[in-house]
Design a protein around this motif. Structure first.
Motif, PDB file in Angstrom:
ATOM      1  N   GLU A  81      44.723  34.479  83.439  1.00 21.13           N
ATOM      2  CA  GLU A  81      43.397  33.851  83.327  1.00 21.13           C
ATOM      3  C   GLU A  81      42.359  34.649  84.105  1.00 21.13           C
ATOM      4  OE1 GLU A  81      43.999  29.809  84.503  1.00 21.13           O
ATOM      5  OE2 GLU A  81      44.537  29.202  82.465  1.00 21.13           O
ATOM      6  N   LEU A  84      41.400  37.478  82.063  1.00 13.16           N
ATOM      7  CA  LEU A  84      40.579  37.054  80.934  1.00 13.16           C
ATOM      8  C   LEU A  84      39.148  36.775  81.393  1.00 13.16           C
ATOM      9  CD1 LEU A  84      41.255  36.696  77.969  1.00 13.16           C
ATOM     10  CD2 LEU A  84      41.684  34.294  78.389  1.00 13.16           C
ATOM     11  N   PRO A  87      36.977  40.561  81.817  1.00 11.56           N
ATOM     12  CA  PRO A  87      37.421  41.486  80.760  1.00 11.56           C
ATOM     13  C   PRO A  87      37.145  42.940  81.115  1.00 11.56           C
ATOM     14  CG  PRO A  87      35.542  40.165  80.037  1.00 11.56           C
ATOM     15  CD  PRO A  87      35.998  39.593  81.326  1.00 11.56           C
ATOM     16  N   SER A  91      41.870  46.413  79.803  1.00 10.32           N
ATOM     17  CA  SER A  91      41.722  47.383  78.728  1.00 10.32           C
ATOM     18  C   SER A  91      42.323  46.750  77.486  1.00 10.32           C
ATOM     19  CB  SER A  91      42.479  48.662  79.064  1.00 10.32           C
ATOM     20  OG  SER A  91      43.870  48.392  79.079  1.00 10.32           O
ATOM     21  N   ALA A  92      41.977  47.309  76.325  1.00 10.14           N
ATOM     22  CA  ALA A  92      42.509  46.780  75.074  1.00 10.14           C
ATOM     23  C   ALA A  92      44.037  46.744  75.138  1.00 10.14           C
ATOM     24  CB  ALA A  92      42.041  47.630  73.902  1.00 10.14           C
ATOM     25  N   PHE A  95      45.278  43.829  77.446  1.00 12.89           N
ATOM     26  CA  PHE A  95      45.137  42.501  76.843  1.00 12.89           C
ATOM     27  C   PHE A  95      46.136  42.314  75.712  1.00 12.89           C
ATOM     28  CE2 PHE A  95      40.867  42.418  78.867  1.00 12.89           C
ATOM     29  CZ  PHE A  95      41.047  41.226  79.552  1.00 12.89           C
ATOM     30  N   SER A  96      46.360  43.387  74.987  1.00 11.82           N
ATOM     31  CA  SER A  96      47.287  43.306  73.874  1.00 11.82           C
ATOM     32  C   SER A  96      48.705  43.028  74.391  1.00 11.82           C
ATOM     33  CB  SER A  96      47.212  44.623  73.114  1.00 11.82           C
ATOM     34  OG  SER A  96      47.999  44.576  71.981  1.00 11.82           O
ATOM     35  N   ALA A  99      48.917  39.501  75.528  1.00 11.86           N
ATOM     36  CA  ALA A  99      49.009  38.575  74.392  1.00 11.86           C
ATOM     37  C   ALA A  99      50.461  38.424  73.942  1.00 11.86           C
ATOM     38  CB  ALA A  99      48.134  39.054  73.238  1.00 11.86           C
ATOM     39  N   TRP A 100      51.180  39.582  73.852  1.00 12.83           N
ATOM     40  CA  TRP A 100      52.601  39.515  73.478  1.00 12.83           C
ATOM     41  C   TRP A 100      53.393  38.668  74.473  1.00 12.83           C
ATOM     42  CZ3 TRP A 100      54.131  40.444  68.867  1.00 12.83           C
ATOM     43  CH2 TRP A 100      53.600  41.491  68.108  1.00 12.83           C
ATOM     44  N   LEU A 102      52.313  36.355  76.442  1.00 11.48           N
ATOM     45  CA  LEU A 102      51.911  34.962  76.342  1.00 11.48           C
ATOM     46  C   LEU A 102      52.604  34.271  75.174  1.00 11.48           C
ATOM     47  CD1 LEU A 102      49.990  33.302  78.016  1.00 11.48           C
ATOM     48  CD2 LEU A 102      48.174  33.814  76.375  1.00 11.48           C
TER      49      LEU A 102
ATOM     50  N   MET B   1      37.127  30.997  79.724  1.00  7.81           N
ATOM     51  CA  MET B   1      37.810  31.048  78.431  1.00  7.81           C
ATOM     52  C   MET B   1      39.252  30.561  78.604  1.00  7.81           C
ATOM     53  SD  MET B   1      37.435  33.987  75.537  1.00  7.81           S
ATOM     54  CE  MET B   1      37.571  35.290  76.696  1.00  7.81           C
ATOM     55  N   GLU B   2      39.693  29.710  77.698  1.00 12.89           N
ATOM     56  CA  GLU B   2      41.034  29.144  77.776  1.00 12.89           C
ATOM     57  C   GLU B   2      42.075  30.240  77.552  1.00 12.89           C
ATOM     58  OE1 GLU B   2      44.031  26.328  75.343  1.00 12.89           O
ATOM     59  OE2 GLU B   2      42.098  26.898  74.459  1.00 12.89           O
ATOM     60  N   LEU B   3      43.190  30.139  78.277  1.00 11.52           N
ATOM     61  CA  LEU B   3      44.245  31.131  78.152  1.00 11.52           C
ATOM     62  C   LEU B   3      45.056  30.873  76.889  1.00 11.52           C
ATOM     63  CD1 LEU B   3      45.616  33.518  79.631  1.00 11.52           C
ATOM     64  CD2 LEU B   3      47.236  31.862  80.545  1.00 11.52           C
ATOM     65  N   SER B   4      44.879  31.727  75.882  1.00 16.70           N
ATOM     66  CA  SER B   4      45.642  31.566  74.648  1.00 16.70           C
ATOM     67  C   SER B   4      45.814  32.934  74.011  1.00 16.70           C
ATOM     68  CB  SER B   4      44.886  30.649  73.684  1.00 16.70           C
ATOM     69  OG  SER B   4      43.719  31.315  73.227  1.00 16.70           O
ATOM     70  N   VAL B   5      46.785  33.037  73.148  1.00 15.92           N
ATOM     71  CA  VAL B   5      47.024  34.318  72.486  1.00 15.92           C
ATOM     72  C   VAL B   5      45.786  34.788  71.714  1.00 15.92           C
ATOM     73  CG1 VAL B   5      48.469  35.540  70.825  1.00 15.92           C
ATOM     74  CG2 VAL B   5      49.509  33.934  72.413  1.00 15.92           C
ATOM     75  N   ASN B   7      42.669  34.187  72.277  1.00 14.55           N
ATOM     76  CA  ASN B   7      41.638  34.650  73.213  1.00 14.55           C
ATOM     77  C   ASN B   7      41.992  36.003  73.836  1.00 14.55           C
ATOM     78  OD1 ASN B   7      39.780  32.658  72.814  1.00 14.55           O
ATOM     79  ND2 ASN B   7      40.539  31.342  74.475  1.00 14.55           N
ATOM     80  N   MET B   8      43.273  36.220  74.092  1.00 12.96           N
ATOM     81  CA  MET B   8      43.709  37.521  74.603  1.00 12.96           C
ATOM     82  C   MET B   8      43.406  38.606  73.570  1.00 12.96           C
ATOM     83  SD  MET B   8      45.254  37.933  77.534  1.00 12.96           S
ATOM     84  CE  MET B   8      45.700  36.885  78.896  1.00 12.96           C
ATOM     85  N   LEU B   9      43.680  38.266  72.321  1.00 11.27           N
ATOM     86  CA  LEU B   9      43.417  39.197  71.225  1.00 11.27           C
ATOM     87  C   LEU B   9      41.942  39.543  71.135  1.00 11.27           C
ATOM     88  CD1 LEU B   9      45.626  38.085  68.280  1.00 11.27           C
ATOM     89  CD2 LEU B   9      44.848  40.401  68.683  1.00 11.27           C
ATOM     90  N   ALA B  11      39.799  39.343  73.579  1.00 10.34           N
ATOM     91  CA  ALA B  11      39.440  40.138  74.755  1.00 10.34           C
ATOM     92  C   ALA B  11      39.812  41.601  74.529  1.00 10.34           C
ATOM     93  CB  ALA B  11      40.139  39.596  75.999  1.00 10.34           C
ATOM     94  N   ALA B  12      40.972  41.829  73.913  1.00  3.72           N
ATOM     95  CA  ALA B  12      41.397  43.208  73.630  1.00  3.72           C
ATOM     96  C   ALA B  12      40.390  43.892  72.712  1.00  3.72           C
ATOM     97  CB  ALA B  12      42.790  43.218  73.004  1.00  3.72           C
ATOM     98  N   CYS B  15      37.223  44.709  74.570  1.00  2.00           N
ATOM     99  CA  CYS B  15      37.413  45.906  75.396  1.00  2.00           C
ATOM    100  C   CYS B  15      37.243  47.162  74.546  1.00  2.00           C
ATOM    101  CB  CYS B  15      38.816  45.944  75.992  1.00  2.00           C
ATOM    102  SG  CYS B  15      38.986  44.979  77.471  1.00  2.00           S
ATOM    103  N   GLU B  16      37.828  47.131  73.354  1.00  4.90           N
ATOM    104  CA  GLU B  16      37.717  48.286  72.465  1.00  4.90           C
ATOM    105  C   GLU B  16      36.262  48.590  72.129  1.00  4.90           C
ATOM    106  OE1 GLU B  16      40.114  49.387  68.898  1.00  4.90           O
ATOM    107  OE2 GLU B  16      41.186  47.573  69.489  1.00  4.90           O
ATOM    108  N   LEU B 347      48.092  40.419  65.956  1.00  4.76           N
ATOM    109  CA  LEU B 347      48.553  41.034  67.200  1.00  4.76           C
ATOM    110  C   LEU B 347      49.372  42.282  66.887  1.00  4.76           C
ATOM    111  CD1 LEU B 347      48.764  40.967  70.184  1.00  4.76           C
ATOM    112  CD2 LEU B 347      50.369  39.096  70.054  1.00  4.76           C
TER     113      LEU B 347
END
Lengths: 423, 423
Positions: A81, A84, A87, A91-92, A95-96, A99-100, A102, B1-5, B7-9, B11-12, B15-16, B347
């Protein structure tokens, strides 16, 4: 902000501090992730025995370990968190990966339920936990790869290799426990075990290459404990029994306890490594902030006077401060004012430090990079030839020995052949 | 931002986009810097002739070229201001390099005055301009090193090598002009000239390795122009005349015009390379933003439904999406909902792309890295042995040939010996 050399210098310093603050967040993340890895390793071990014994053993232990994993999972989640919420500190790639992880954490409850109802083979349970752990470990690898301070980068590479090696010790415990519990020596388990021992040695060799004095001392002390002798004796039994021959089921407990003691000793070292890392990153942030205040104060003081440093065509444009001696003397006269002198000195000190840091980072980066290339080649071989990780690794190593080339070169050759089938 | 897959995606992805926006700023910076390099090269050439002719020639040309340099300097300054206004888009390394360049730009007025009053030898003037240009070129090198998109990184490496090669062509023009103008063949000038020709060839070889189709086509066309034949004839005269023997002073003009024509042709190609780079970075930003909107829309739509994807212990934790086939089958049943499927697919696509990008980046990074190591070893040898750049390079090359090792390995060995005196 006005365009001036001092302002550029301040911006450079601020960038450094920003990068160090990323490090602080990263150190926190790595600590939480490493802790959860340890807890999941214990839960994996207990779950394997629970399943292998058809639910007769380790039920309570497993419950207790699940509680521990859960509380550590919350720490990892809060650390995610934090990422998150910042940000810019990620880095991309990071976060990627998160995500996995999570996605895997979200599915832990379901996995545990399947284990509780014994709807899963022990092998599958080991595989499921191991994948989640591999995801967590790759977060640490990414952190090591992204660190820009050489001492932190070395500490992270040491930590990554240590956790990776410890994870292989954990897998060895699980595979060995399955073997003893089944009462018969299975060729596939045996091969896997030998591979895991080999892989541990490689990881710990890299750990030794990158660890600091304190870490090394602790590690050496770990090699001299009675548990190592007991472990080696049991390893010999597992490794030298003929496939198909009987194994003493009663050794199952001794094996598990012995491995667990070893893992707990390693865990103590891991705690020390993480603490050292966090301490180091705190110190770096403090130092950089003090440094920024000093430079800012100095530069502001100087900027109050009129700048006259226009004769300085010299000493300049070599980022590594190595200038062809023949071209070095100033064209005519001296550099004027105190401002010119001090600004240039600050700039020189900063450029020198950045160049030195980059030099020091390079060997660490190269080591990580070689590992990435070998891992990728291994993955490619596994996919193309449909073989196990061990087989892929052996193939690379054999080719490397046969052709008398470095393994990373062989791996690279494998990756660069688009229609590569076999070496 | 809520922690969820999801949202992580997101964020990634963000970043890009952030990284791509850095690229946009960088492409602008590199364009302005490259343009100024070209102008300073011309000014250097005219200043050399002005000084060598004791102020009798090129006075007006020089004035005109100074005006041009000045207006391009303003563009570089505004590009530096843009960086200063967006410190998060820079790095400590980049700001530090820009500070050096700025220090040099600040001292240009003084340099020009010394040249106008002929208080400087032509050699010193060449050296002063060359140092400023070297600083500007190192800004481009840093940009290539920091780029995270493989196609942009390749384009920047190609551009850097091209500008570096062109700079050596410019230096060759200056040294050759001095030689012809003096009417006598000087051994040191001759050695420097041969070294510059050699260095150009190395740069253009690297350029060819990294340039795209269009750049290559343009480059090949440049090799077939009449000016190349004229240049090679004059190079032969400069290179094969005995040191101490006379040179035809009248060839001075032909040499200068010939080199200038060649440099102007190169300049056209440089413009094309920079435009290609800026276009490419604009396209990438647009694509990523569209992609972000699509993913965001898709994920928001999906998030409106209750998530149930808790069975997905699978396909997860291999960042390169290469999973041991034996461990791949889902533990039990299928992954639940559409949300689960789509999130995982997004993902997977993103992880695959990041891994592919990293693979592609690596060869570029390695090429840059080898150059850095060789440059550093050269610098070390120059400082320790007090020899010229040419001599240091030759020493490395000779050692590499004698020991049958790659030059980068020799360079590395040189750097790793703290008390290294001679190989």
């Amino acid at each position: 902000m006005e365009l001036s050399v001092p302002n550029m210098l301040l911006a450079a310093k601020q960038c450094e501090i920003q990068e160090l603050k990323h490090l602080g967040v990263t150190a926190h993340l790595v600590g939480a992730v490493g802790h959860l890895v340890h807890a999941l390793q214990s839960e994996r071990g207990a779950s394997t025995i629970f399943l292998a014994s058809s639910g007769r053993r380790f039920e309570a232990t497993r419950e207790k370990l699940i509680e521990e994993s859960r509380s550590l999972e919350l720490r990892v989640r809060s650390s995610f968190e934090q990422q998150l919420a910042n940000p810019a500190f990620g880095s991309a790639r990071r976060f990627s990966l998160m995500a996995w992880v999570l996605l895997g954490l979200d599915s832990l409850a379901e996995l545990r339920e399947q284990i509780a109802h014994q709807r899963l083979s022990p092998e599958r349970a080991v595989a499921a936990f191991s994948r989640l752990i591999a995801g967590l470990v790759s977060v640490i690898f990414e952190a090591a790869d992204a660190a820009f301070d050489p001492s932190i980068s070395r500490a992270l590479v040491a930590l990554f290799n240590f956790i990776q090696g410890k994870e292989q010790t954990g897998q060895e415990r699980a595979v060995g426990a399955l073997s003893f519990a089944s009462g018969i020596c299975d060729r596939q388990h045996q091969q896997r075990l030998l591979h895991l021992i080999d892989a541990q040695e490689r990881c710990f060799k890299s750990f030794v290459d990158f660890a600091d004095e304190e870490g090394l001392r602790h590690w050496r002390a770990l090699q001299d404990t009675p548990v190592v002798a007991r472990l080696e004796r049991l390893r010999r039994i597992l490794g030298s029994t003929q496939p198909g021959a009987a194994l003493d089921v009663n050794l199952s407990d001794e094996w598990f306890e012995c491995c667990t003691e070893r893992l707990n000793q390693m865990w103590q070292l891991q705690i020390q490594l993480v603490e050292g890392l966090q301490k180091r990153s705190d110190i770096l942030i403090l130092e950089a902030e003090k440094d920024l205040q000093n430079s800012a104060g100095l530069l502001n003081h100087l900027m109050a006077r009129p700048p006259e440093c226009t004769r300085a065509v010299d000493r300049f444009f070599d980022p590594d401060a190595r200038i062809d001696a023949a071209l070095t003397a100033p064209p005519n006269g001296e550099i004027g004012t105190q401002l010119g002198h001090l600004t240039m000195e600050l700039l020189q000190v900063q450029s020198d430090r950045l160049a030195r840091m980059e030099n020091e980072l390079e060997s660490t980066r190269r080591a990580l990079n070689e590992r990435k290339i070998i891992e990728r080649a291994k993955g490619l071989l596994m996919a193309r030839l449909r073989v196990s990780e061990e087989a892929a690794y052996k193939l690379l190593r054999q080719t490397s020995m046969d052709q008398n080339r470095r393994m990373v070169d062989v791996a690279e050759a494998a990756l660069s052949l688009p229609d590569f089938i076999a070496p």
